[in-house]
Write an enzyme that holds these catalytic residues in place. Sequence first.
Site, mmCIF file in Angstrom:
data_model
loop_
_atom_site.group_PDB
_atom_site.id
_atom_site.type_symbol
_atom_site.label_atom_id
_atom_site.label_comp_id
_atom_site.label_asym_id
_atom_site.label_seq_id
_atom_site.Cartn_x
_atom_site.Cartn_y
_atom_site.Cartn_z
ATOM 1 N N GLU A 1 0.833 -1.207 0.000
ATOM 2 C CA GLU A 1 0.000 0.000 0.000
ATOM 3 C C GLU A 1 0.869 1.260 0.000
ATOM 4 O OE1 GLU A 1 -2.946 -0.283 -0.844
ATOM 5 O OE2 GLU A 1 -3.237 -2.402 -0.396
ATOM 6 N N HIS B 1 2.016 2.015 -3.403
ATOM 7 C CA HIS B 1 1.032 2.786 -4.181
ATOM 8 C C HIS B 1 1.152 4.281 -3.902
ATOM 9 C CE1 HIS B 1 -1.045 -0.463 -6.046
ATOM 10 N NE2 HIS B 1 -1.623 -0.941 -4.960
ATOM 11 N N HIS C 1 0.210 -1.825 -9.991
ATOM 12 C CA HIS C 1 0.314 -3.266 -9.794
ATOM 13 C C HIS C 1 1.304 -3.871 -10.774
ATOM 14 C CE1 HIS C 1 -3.707 -3.429 -7.505
ATOM 15 N NE2 HIS C 1 -2.692 -3.383 -6.681
ATOM 16 N N CYS C 2 1.975 -4.933 -10.322
ATOM 17 C CA CYS C 2 3.025 -5.569 -11.099
ATOM 18 C C CYS C 2 2.575 -6.978 -11.470
ATOM 19 C CB CYS C 2 4.290 -5.617 -10.248
ATOM 20 S SG CYS C 2 5.661 -6.452 -11.048
ATOM 21 N N CYS D 1 6.603 -10.216 -6.791
ATOM 22 C CA CYS D 1 6.872 -8.807 -6.457
ATOM 23 C C CYS D 1 5.836 -8.318 -5.452
ATOM 24 C CB CYS D 1 6.806 -7.968 -7.729
ATOM 25 S SG CYS D 1 6.950 -6.189 -7.439
ATOM 26 N N CYS E 1 10.322 -6.059 -7.233
ATOM 27 C CA CYS E 1 11.090 -6.700 -8.286
ATOM 28 C C CYS E 1 11.996 -5.633 -8.916
ATOM 29 C CB CYS E 1 10.154 -7.318 -9.320
ATOM 30 S SG CYS E 1 9.335 -6.101 -10.374
ATOM 31 N N CYS F 1 10.111 -2.783 -10.674
ATOM 32 C CA CYS F 1 9.432 -1.808 -9.817
ATOM 33 C C CYS F 1 10.439 -0.964 -9.042
ATOM 34 C CB CYS F 1 8.505 -2.510 -8.837
ATOM 35 S SG CYS F 1 7.029 -3.180 -9.624
HETATM 36 ZN ZN LIG Z 1 -2.557 -2.758 -4.797
HETATM 37 ZN ZN LIG Z 2 7.206 -5.507 -9.643
#
Ligand SMILES: [Zn+2]
Ligand SMILES: [Zn+2]
Length: 142
Positions: free
Chosen positions: A95, A98, A104-105, A110, A129, A132
């Site tokens: 969270e 975000h 989202h990945c 991840c 990951c 990200c």
């Molecule tokens: Zn989420």
């Molecule tokens: Zn990721």
Amino acid sequence: MLQIPPEAYNDERRQYNSSVILDMLKPLRSPDVCRILAVIDEDLYVPWLNFVFGMADMESGVAIISLVRLRNEIYGYPPDNRLLFERTVKEAVHELGHTFGRGHCADPRCVMHFSNSLEDTDRKGASFCPNCRGRSGMEWYF
Ligand SMILES: [Zn+2]
Ligand SMILES: [Zn+2]
């Protein structure tokens, strides 16, 4: 400890509307408060989903996670505090990710992978990951 706003409670669903709680938290942000993460021991929902593990508001930098569905007990398994702690960390990092602009990945390992169920949460790690992590210097924050 903050009082949960009673208007966030839905009698029929017996859950709390996470966006109503986030709205209450938004004014608590200030220049010295980088992010707000609320941890609640009540079940959370958004109108279009049965439940959510947590929710974040990217623009205001506030987020909330619920412990309820991270506990083994509600799935009929013996309590496990270590697992509960691991899951809580993953949801918290997710969270907060975000609020730092992460979406989202697709990588199931991840931390930014969307958790639809506890299995998803258990499968993923608590870290980002390489993809990200690479975007706009996340490593400065975590
Ligand atoms: Zn989420
Ligand atoms: Zn990721």
